[in-house]
Design an enzyme around this catalytic site. Structure first.
Site, PDB file in Angstrom:
ATOM      1  CB  CYS A   3      -0.932   0.002   1.219  1.00 47.25           C
ATOM      2  SG  CYS A   3      -2.007   1.452   1.314  1.00 47.25           S
ATOM      3  CB  CYS A   5      -0.598   2.399   4.009  1.00 47.80           C
ATOM      4  SG  CYS A   5      -2.202   1.813   3.452  1.00 47.80           S
ATOM      5  CG  ASP A   6       3.208   1.264   4.487  1.00 44.52           C
ATOM      6  OD1 ASP A   6       2.756   1.720   5.550  1.00 44.52           O
ATOM      7  OD2 ASP A   6       3.027   0.086   4.118  1.00 44.52           O
TER       8      ASP A   6
END
Length: 317
Positions: free
Chosen positions: A133, A136-137
């Site tokens: 992701c 997300c990261d």
């Protein structure tokens, strides 16, 4: 005695639904699958969930949400649902380890699993430089070099997104040609930060024991191997919604994602609701999943109270 509500899945969607239903004194039963907590349990630090200015570890966030649901009366049991009979209410669920369960309403929040390459070093380094992701990261790779593995639209989209943080983003794809649409390819190829390693098949993810340091690839024509150094690797080859156990008994799209009536979590079967990534292939974020979990709980409560205003004669398509 049938349960008022059973929730399948314990990611952000299922746990939020459990909190809301438990606070409504509906005593929901939550069935935990083989990966309690969902994909966030594979995430080290979560910095984009509201309310945690210093971030929070993914497993800790999920554990807190579970404790919150238990505090209000939700019950959790471990099991694997193999079949669901939705021909009439109460619905009947066949659950390995628990036998047959009955419920007046059902919330499906079984999520979607990221497709993985299944190569050495991949699963061991999720959260240590390997991610599925970018949204997300990506922040954690500011000023770094990262690799995106994949050749479809999602890979191109994530590659472009990662250029906001990383100094270099290299796309690794096993074929000469990309699968992405022309507009997505053109957009990525116009980005100066994106480089290409085409016709390269990933063989192994390399780490120093603490974090990822590179990816070993093999030329698809010559079979010659080489090491591409990198600080992070993002696998972007798609997701599989966890809907196999339904055996096509609910309306789904061609990929297996559950279809819901727009603006609700209603499936095509009255009393069955879907929330989280199992019905969302666009956003796939913890906060959006939690939001739909709230919606599903409220939809289920209103349905059971006879306050539903849905025109069930209109079949979803």
């Amino acid at each position: 005695m049938p349960h008022q509500a059973i929730i399948l899945g314990t990611g952000p969607a299922g746990l939020t639904a459990a909190v809301y239903l438990a606070r409504a004194n509906m005593e929901p039963l939550v069935i935990e699958g083989p990966e309690p907590g969902g994909q966030l349990t594979l995430t080290t630090e979560v910095e984009n969930f509201p309310g945690f200015p210093d971030g929070i570890m993914g497993p800790e966030l999920m554990d807190n949400m579970k404790k919150q649901a238990e505090r209000f009366g939700a019950t959790f049991k471990r099991g694997w649902v193999t079949d669901v009979n939705m021909d009439q209410r109460p619905f009947k669920l066949s659950v390995d380890g628990l036998g047959e369960l009955e419920t007046q309403s059902l919330i499906i929040s079984t999520g979607a699993s990221a497709k993985l390459l299944d190569i050495p070093g991949e699963k061991d380094n999720i959260g240590k430089g390997v991610s599925t992701c970018a949204t997300c990261d990506g922040f954690f790779f500011r000023g770094k070099k990262v690799l995106i593995i994949g050749g479809g639209d999602s890979a191109m989209e994530e590659a472009n997104f990662l250029t906001k943080f990383a100094d270099e983003v290299q796309v690794v794809h096993r074929r000469h040609e990309l699968r992405a649409s022309k507009i997505m390819q053109d957009r990525a190829k116009a980005n100066d930060k994106i480089t290409w390693a085409l016709n390269k098949t990933p063989v192994e993810m390399i780490s120093d024991g603490m974090k990822i340091t590179g990816l070993k690839v093999k030329d698809s024509d010559t079979e010659k191997e080489e090491l591409i150094e990198a600080d992070g690797i993002f696998v972007a080859i798609g997701h599989n919604p966890n809907t196999e156990f339904l055996n096509g008994k609910l309306d789904m799209d061609e990929k297996g994602y559950l279809l819901v009536e727009p603006g609700t979590t209603n499936t095509n079967v009255p009393g069955v609701f879907a929330c989280g990534d199992v019905q969302d292939q666009k956003y796939r974020q913890a906060i959006t999943a939690a939001g739909t979990g709230c919606m599903a709980a409220m939809d289920a409560e209103r349905f059971l109270e006879g306050e539903a205003t849905v025109d069930w004669s209109q079949s979803l398509s």
